[in-house]
Design an enzyme around this catalytic site. Sequence first.
Site, short mmCIF file in Angstrom:
data_model
loop_
_atom_site.label_atom_id
_atom_site.label_comp_id
_atom_site.label_asym_id
_atom_site.label_seq_id
_atom_site.Cartn_x
_atom_site.Cartn_y
_atom_site.Cartn_z
N GLU A 116 0.83 -1.22 0.00
CA GLU A 116 0.00 0.00 0.00
C GLU A 116 0.86 1.26 0.00
OE1 GLU A 116 -2.96 -0.38 -0.68
OE2 GLU A 116 -3.71 -2.23 0.22
N HIS A 140 -2.68 1.84 8.46
CA HIS A 140 -3.76 1.06 7.85
C HIS A 140 -3.96 -0.22 8.66
CE1 HIS A 140 -6.19 -1.19 5.08
NE2 HIS A 140 -5.23 -2.03 4.77
N HIS A 142 -6.91 -3.58 9.69
CA HIS A 142 -8.11 -4.33 9.34
C HIS A 142 -8.99 -4.43 10.58
CE1 HIS A 142 -5.92 -6.47 5.72
NE2 HIS A 142 -6.02 -5.15 5.60
N GLU A 170 -17.09 11.02 23.43
CA GLU A 170 -15.75 11.49 23.08
C GLU A 170 -15.52 11.54 21.56
OE1 GLU A 170 -13.45 7.17 23.39
OE2 GLU A 170 -12.36 8.98 23.83
N HIS A 211 -12.77 -3.84 3.86
CA HIS A 211 -11.32 -4.01 3.91
C HIS A 211 -10.72 -3.48 5.22
CE1 HIS A 211 -7.25 -3.83 1.63
NE2 HIS A 211 -7.05 -3.78 2.93
#
Length: 277
Positions: A116, A140, A142, A170, A211
């Site tokens: 990525e 990133h 999952h 919050e 994803h």
Amino acid sequence: MKVLDSKFVKDFIKMADDGYHEGWHERNGGNLSYRIRPEEVETIRSRLSDRGEWTPIGVSVPDLAGEFFLVTGTGKYFRNIIVDPEACITIIEIDEKGENYRIRWGLVEGGGPTSELPTHLMNHEVKKRVSNGKHRVIYHAHTTNVIALTFVLPLKDEIFTRELWEMATECPVVFPDGVGVIGWMVPGGREIALETGKLMEKYDAVIWAHHGMFCSGENFDLTFGLMHTIEKSAEILIKVLSMKPDKLQTITPDNFRDLAGAFHLQLPERFLYEKEE
Ligand code: 2HA
Ligand code: ZN
């Protein structure tokens, strides 16, 4: 200084391990990158190799020309980063055009930076500009509950933001700009990097349907904290939806406006729409 003795490297490894223990990094899932400060590069410069080949990034990031990044390696498991960091992570340098990178340290068993990388660098370029150079971390993961929600909520920024805000007081304080959402796309390339980069102009968090999620922040704690807060909110929403499809009570648009006043937040009105009964 030894690369592994640097504080930014230790903090990077800790964050990766924290994410693994949250359950967000099955197998080789997820990736992390940090834009290294020039003074941090100087402390380790004598340990960097210049034998790496220049390789195309896949996107053009001229505003990152000459920058150094610490990133996870493609195919590497977050689980192994703390055990063998030199095999799992790497320091890369960007060329003077922002078109190519080369490996300067790490990945001692071979391999390359995260698949990525285009999205990471695109996000870094956007965030460096819109934060006046303050943002340095792109993450990133999952995140299980956020991914689950992308199967049942409309894939709209307004709806995800509002539903996540309602789950914990919050939330609007932690992500007052909201979250962006993109529909399913092929990961790992230029197209998804450009789409994600567009949303990073206005949000610090972008959800990839079915994803995972990308978060941006000034440092490791803030970026991890953002991911953690959004994922926890998604978990609460799933618990609520699992008990009952409709809420008996919630945080109302006027409650959010009061919160904005008390905490000196700008909460965009487009997230505070009236819902149909
Ligand atoms: O395998 O998470 O999106 C790494 C990834 C790709
Ligand atoms: Zn992924």
